[in-house]
Structures are given as C-alpha cells and as structure tokens.
Write a protein that holds these residues in place. Structure first.
Motif, short mmCIF file in Angstrom:
data_model
loop_
_atom_site.label_atom_id
_atom_site.label_comp_id
_atom_site.label_asym_id
_atom_site.label_seq_id
_atom_site.Cartn_x
_atom_site.Cartn_y
_atom_site.Cartn_z
N GLU B 187 46.05 15.80 89.66
CA GLU B 187 47.48 15.90 89.41
C GLU B 187 47.73 16.50 88.03
O GLU B 187 47.00 16.22 87.09
CB GLU B 187 48.10 14.50 89.45
N THR B 191 46.03 11.42 83.43
CA THR B 191 45.35 11.00 82.21
C THR B 191 44.10 10.18 82.50
O THR B 191 43.30 9.96 81.61
CB THR B 191 46.28 10.15 81.34
N ASP B 192 43.94 9.69 83.71
CA ASP B 192 42.74 8.90 83.99
C ASP B 192 41.88 9.61 85.04
O ASP B 192 42.34 9.91 86.13
CB ASP B 192 43.12 7.51 84.49
N TYR B 193 40.62 9.87 84.66
CA TYR B 193 39.74 10.64 85.52
C TYR B 193 38.58 9.81 86.05
O TYR B 193 37.57 10.36 86.47
CB TYR B 193 39.25 11.89 84.79
N ALA B 194 38.72 8.49 86.00
CA ALA B 194 37.62 7.63 86.46
C ALA B 194 37.24 7.93 87.90
O ALA B 194 36.06 8.02 88.24
CB ALA B 194 38.03 6.17 86.31
N ALA B 195 38.24 8.13 88.76
CA ALA B 195 37.96 8.37 90.18
C ALA B 195 37.21 9.69 90.37
O ALA B 195 36.24 9.76 91.14
CB ALA B 195 39.26 8.39 90.97
N ALA B 198 33.59 9.41 89.13
CA ALA B 198 32.76 8.71 90.11
C ALA B 198 32.33 9.66 91.23
O ALA B 198 31.19 9.61 91.70
CB ALA B 198 33.53 7.52 90.70
N GLN B 199 33.25 10.55 91.63
CA GLN B 199 32.89 11.52 92.67
C GLN B 199 31.86 12.52 92.17
O GLN B 199 30.96 12.91 92.91
CB GLN B 199 34.14 12.26 93.16
N SER B 219 41.37 13.58 77.60
CA SER B 219 41.10 12.38 78.38
C SER B 219 39.83 12.53 79.20
O SER B 219 38.96 11.67 79.19
CB SER B 219 42.27 12.09 79.34
N LYS B 222 36.53 12.54 77.01
CA LYS B 222 36.18 11.23 76.44
C LYS B 222 35.65 10.30 77.52
O LYS B 222 34.67 9.58 77.33
CB LYS B 222 37.42 10.61 75.77
N GLN B 223 36.32 10.32 78.68
CA GLN B 223 35.90 9.43 79.75
C GLN B 223 34.56 9.87 80.34
O GLN B 223 33.72 9.06 80.70
CB GLN B 223 36.98 9.38 80.84
N SER B 227 30.90 7.81 80.54
CA SER B 227 30.58 7.34 81.89
C SER B 227 29.09 7.27 82.16
O SER B 227 28.66 6.68 83.15
CB SER B 227 31.21 8.30 82.91
#
Lengths: 306, 376
Positions: B187, B191-195, B198-199, B219, B222-223, B227
């Motif tokens: 999107e 701001t959150d790319y955790a999903a 994980a992929q 974002s 950093k994530q 990870s």
C-alpha cells in the motif's frame, strides 16, 4: 504456505493490534467521556516519536527517550486541552473537527519548524535488536515481541485503572452522566484535563515505540489515526475493552488478509488476477470488517450508547 | 512557515530585480511528508542562480503541498497573472501529469527537475517539455542491469501500488534476466512491512529489489535489518538519498543503489557544487539538489543564447544542453529526456555521516524506452 509463516504473520498481526490499542484507548476515552472528536490525536503520536528521537539522540538511552515521549505527549495534551479543547465541549462536532484539524496543521508545521523536513533517526536499543528463535524454529524480531508485551501490560494497567481505582470510578461516572458527577462535587474540568493527558501519553508512547521501527517524520500520525477511528467504531465508542478487542481484530485482519486473500483467490482464478484482486480486497478488509460489525451491532461490539 | 520564507524570498527577489527579463515559476513541495525533496530541488536551483550572478532572472516559488489540485491552481496563477516564461519544480509524477500538458499547451516551457512519467516521454511528449533528471523507469532499469552484473538469479521485488511503483517493477524486469521469487505491491504510505518481510524469508530468494520512496523506505530498511533476513538488497537512489540515510542509520550500510548522480562523481563542476552547497546550506546535497542545480544551469545556458519569447530559438538552445552538468556527460535524446550514465552506489559511513560511494557503472549512456513513441 508453511505453519511457520502463518505463526509469524499472526504475531505480526498481534503486534500491530496492541500498538493500535495504545492509540485507540486514548481516543475512545476522550470520545466516550468528553464527547469530543479529537483529530489531533495523531499529532500527539508524532510528538511522542519526535521527543523520543531527540532525547535518545542526545542521551543515547532509548528508555530515557520513552520516558520523555510519555512526558512530552502528556504535557502537549494537557496544554492543548486547557488552551483549545476546553472551549469546544459545548460546541457541536463540526466545530471540534475544524479546531482539532487546525491543531494537526499547527503541530505539523511547528514540528517542521523545530526539527526540519527530514526524517529523524530513532533506532531499537542494542539489547532488543535482532531476531529471537521461538519454539518451532520461528525467527522473530525481539523488539516486536517486546512491543506485544508492552502493549499487553499497558492494557492490563488501564483495566486496573478503570475498574479498580477511584479515578476509574470517576471516569466511568463521567461517561454515564457528566452533569451528575459535576453536581456531586467532582472537579470535572480537572478530570477532563487528566483524561486528555492520559490519552495523549498513550499515543506518545505508541509513537515512540513504533517510531523505532518506522520513520520519525512529520505527518506520521495521520494514517494511524484513521485506523484508530476504525478500531473505536468497531469496539464501541467509549469502551476500553472494545478498543482492545477492536484493535486486535483490525491488526489481525489487516495482516492476515494481505497474506491469505490472494492465496484464497488462487483457487478460483489465475495467479496474477488472484494477486491483484486479493491485494485490493485485503486493503479494504478492515473496512468490510467494520461494516459487518456495524450491521450486526450498530453501537460497536461493546458500545453502550448509540 | 516555509511558505512565508519563500514568499519573503520571492518578494526580496522581486524588489532587487525590478527589471527581470525572464520570469521562472517554481511549483514544488515545501510542506508535508515530501517536503525534503522539494526543499532540496529549490536550494540546488537557487544556488545555481546565485552563482551565475545574473539579476535578470526572477524566480517565483510556491508550495504545492504535494496535491495535484493545488499544483494546477498555482500553475494557472503563474501562467495567467504572473506571466512566467518557464515553469519548473514539480517532484511527483501525478502532479506533473496534472500540470505539464496544460502548461506546454499554453506555450510555457517546462523544465522537470524530478518527475519523469512515461506518458510525457512517449506519446505525450512536447517540444516545450524538457526533463533534466531521468525518465521514471531509468534508475530501476539500472538496478536490473546491476543485478545481472552481480549474478542474482532469483529476486524478490516489491513497490507501492501506484503508477510510479508499477513503472519501477516494470523497469527492473525490463533489464533483469533472472527469475522472480515473488512480486508484491504494497500500500502507498504503508509503514509496517513485517508481513512482506516474512514472505521474503519464506520465498527462497537470493536478492531483494525494492522501490519505497521516502518514509516507506526508512521503515522497510529498519525492519528488514532487524528481522534477521540477510539477503542482499538493491534499489533506486530514492530510498538512499542524503536526506533519508541519516534516519535509516546503520541499517542501510552496504546496500547497493542506483543513481545518475553521486557526490563523488569526479568532475570540477560536481566538486564545486558539493562544496558550495555544503557551505551555503550546512548539509550535504542529495540527488534532488543536484537535479535542481543542473536544471537552473541548463536554463541559464539557454538564456545566454536566446529569449524564451522566441520559442524555436529557445527550444534549440535548451536542446543543445550546453552547460557543465554535475553528472559530467549530459545530453538530451530526441524526446528531451536525458541520455546519461547511471551508477551503482554503496551506502558507507564517513565519520558519523552516512553517505554513498560509487562502486561501478550500471548502465552507460542510457536513454529511455519510450523515445520511439514520441512524435514532435
């Protein structure tokens, strides 16, 4: 799709949910108790993040940064309540929306004036960085686990505050009948300032915690604000328990929808279409959830008032 | 506040150069989340004007707030009541699409210091439109080419779901020859790319290509760094420009990114530009600043030869691109878009400042893929 990926995504959804809860809790308290729509709640989130970034850059301590985020946001909240919001309780919602929207602009340009237009640096402390190996061989960032823990502890603390303390009794009473508790001799304007500052502090805490893994920049609060409004509508306006359940629902729907909807559509159509249809549906999923909840319960899951 | 300063600056200019021969309108983003880019373009542009010592160029600066409707209002005002000869400044492709065709249609020259949507490079090109930065696909194409040179076989690619994001993945795939472990549209403003991370972890990729401009890139990086996924990352310079790098910090170290400009390109103009920009504004220039600087110098070089009122002569003067660019070699293709080298840079740390260092040329004398569709 492996079990490891699914569990990792559930954790991601939980983490997003508890951080949303910190935002939504303040918003729902302010809306529920004072009947005020506060669009500037996202700015308080930003104030927390900027305070944390500035203080941890100056002192090198992330914890000091967190403390200052709480303090700065609470202070900003209290000042704003006393200077602006207090005049708006008797006005209708349109005036409140206009005034708090003006506050967003003032906070944004004020922050830019103080810190400039470039994003600030705020990083995870060394002792929380890197992944942790969970049972089952899942690698998961330690910091996100810490976020889940902090969110749950704050939720528990809020529950104790609302259900088990004298202040909580007053807050609940203020929600039900503000004229009556004023008549009973409770200093209602001090109570309002206190609730506003508490809500602001929670938003500031969320901003600082999330700022460490995202970017600390002007305007960072507004996207979260929209989600927080969705949460309190789903949970029922004024209900802390509703905000908690709503936040977890929104966090999990948002995260899991993005993963599973495209997979689901692959059973019906070719992969490329499935990907694009699934992705567009996923970005709508929380709003679909909100409509379904509202059809089923027009006042939200735990809402008392229409 | 910024608006005030700009207004004051514009006013000051108006006062000192009462008999300005050429009027330039700059519409750029000076407030909101994307302000850093517009401020850099403006500062680079004004530095070149100042260094030229010319007092016959008046620059009117306005903030578009990154909103297409405001940009259109501003351009109408500048063309109709300010009577500008040349427009410039727009950062975002959607704003450029709203402003540029109408402006060139009214006979005003437009020099783009940033946005280069494919439509304006192909069928929608105009004799009065010049892009001094790049066509949108260029840096992504260079990333694809660099991935080939490095030997990546299985990239995971992601970009936001909006026109420039689609151009980005198209550009990468145009040059990249390996397979794809996954392709994702996120999107815009996420701001959150955790999903997504994980992929990526589950995909078995050997490299990650991403185009996430501004805060999105901060974002993500950093994530990603936190990870535990340690696949090599490649991307266009937009997520690694001088303004953003300090906010990403050590998480960006070692990442390869592609750019048509870098502060260590070895030529006199560039050295002088980096030095004077730093002296003037107290920060290192970004690629956006270099684009603003080059745009102003192009304009000045053309003004030396012709007046904007004489459209054909001024267009010919611009086409010559007779200025010394911070990029060294610079020329325009037939559709008025640059033909230039695009470098691969690596993020390094100099003292306590994060910056970029050139590690090779990804594409040499590269033009864009749309020139053939342009009929002027």
């Amino acid at each position: 799709m492996s079990a490891v990926l699914v569990i990792e995504q559930v954790l991601n959804g939980l983490q997003a949910g508890v951080m949303l809860f910190l935002m939504a809790a303040g918003l729902t308290l302010i809306f529920g108790v004072m009947g005020l729509i506060n669009l500037a709640h996202g700015s308080l989130y930003m104030v927390g993040a900027f305070a944390a970034a500035a203080v941890s850059a100056a002192t090198g301590s992330f914890l000091l940064g967190l403390v200052s985020a709480l303090a700065a946001a609470a202070l900003a909240g209290a000042v704003v309540e006393m200077l602006v919001i207090r005049r708006l309780y008797a006005s209708d919602h349109l005036d409140q929306v206009l005034a708090t929207f003006a506050l967003i602009l003032i906070f944004s340009e004020g922050t830019r004036w103080l810190y400039g237009s470039f994003p600030l640096y705020l990083d995870i402390p060394a002792w929380l960085s890197g992944p942790t190996r969970l049972p089952g061989g899942i690698l998961y960032p330690t910091y996100r686990l810490a976020l889940i823990a902090v969110g749950l502890v704050v939720a528990l603390g809020l529950w104790v505050l609302i259900e088990r303390t004298r202040l909580g009794i007053r807050i609940r009473a203020g929600e039900n009948d503000r004229e009556m508790i004023a008549a009973l001799g409770v200093d209602i304007s001090r109570l309002y300032t206190l609730i506003f500052a508490l809500g602001a502090a929670l938003a500031g805490l969320a901003g600082a915690l999330v700022g460490a893994i995202q970017s600390v920049q002007v305007g960072m609060g507004e996207p979260v604000l929209i989600l927080a409004f969705v949460v309190i509508v789903i949970g029922g306006i004024g209900s802390i328990r509703g905000a908690f359940v709503g936040a977890l629902l929104v966090g999990l729907t948002d995260t899991l929808g993005g993963i599973f909807l495209p997979e689901l559509f692959k059973f019906f159509t070719d992969p490329a279409t499935a990907q694009s249809v699934g992705a567009s549906l996923a970005s709508m999923s929380i709003y679909i959830l909100m409509s379904l909840v509202l059809i089923w319960r027009p006042t939200g899951l735990f809402g008392a008032r229409a | 506040m910024n608006k005030l300063v700009c207004a004051a600056a514009a006013l000051a200019l108006t006062v000192t150069v009462a008999e300005a021969a050429t009027k330039v309108g700059m519409i750029t983003t000076l407030s909101g989340g994307g302000a850093g880019l517009g401020i850099d373009v403006r500062d680079g542009f004004m530095l070149a004007i100042k260094q030229s010592g010319r007092d016959d160029i008046e620059v009117v600066i306005e903030d578009d707030q990154q909103k297409p409707d405001i940009a259109v209002q501003l351009s109408d005002k500048m063309i109709q009541s300010e009577k500008v000869d040349v427009l410039t400044g727009i950062i975002w492709s959607n704003l450029a699409m709203a402003v540029v065709p109408a402006a060139t249609g009214q006979g005003v020259f437009y020099l783009s210091p940033n946005a280069g949507p494919s439509q304006l490079a192909g069928a929608g090109c105009s004799p009065l439109y010049f892009n001094v930065a790049w066509q949108n696909d260029n840096l992504h194409e260079a990333a694809g080419a660099w991935a080939n040179q490095t030997g990546y076989q299985n990239s995971f690619i992601l970009a936001p779901n909006y026109p420039a994001g689609k151009d980005a993945l198209t550009g990468y795939k145009r040059m990249y020859e390996g397979g794809l472990a996954g392709e994702l549209y996120t999107e815009l403003g996420q701001t959150d790319y955790a999903a997504e991370i994980a992929q990526i972890r589950a995909s078995g990729a050997d490299s990650v290509f991403f185009f996430l401009p501004g805060g999105m890139g901060i974002s993500f990086l950093k994530q990603y760094a936190d990870s535990g996924v340690d696949l090599p990352v490649i991307g266009p310079a937009f997520s690694f420009d001088q303004g953003i790098l300090q906010a990403v910090g050590a998480a960006a170290l070692g990442v390869v990114n592609t750019s048509q400009w870098s502060k260590d390109i070895d030529n006199e103009t560039n050295k002088a530009f980096v030095e004077t920009f730093q002296a003037e504004y107290g920060r290192l220039p970004s690629l956006y600043a270099s684009q603003g600087f080059d745009t102003a110098n192009l304009l000045i070089s053309a003004l030396d030869k012709a007046e904007p009122a004489d459209k054909e002569a001024f267009q010919a003067a611009l086409e010559e691109a007779d200025f010394s660019s911070t990029r060294g070699d610079f020329e325009f293709g037939p559709n008025h878009h640059p033909i230039q080298d695009i470098y691969a840079r690596e993020v390094i740390q100099e003292g306590d400042v994060f910056t970029n260092k050139i590690i090779g040329v990804a594409l040499e004398d590269h033009a864009d893929a749309y020139a053939a569709d342009c009929k002027m």
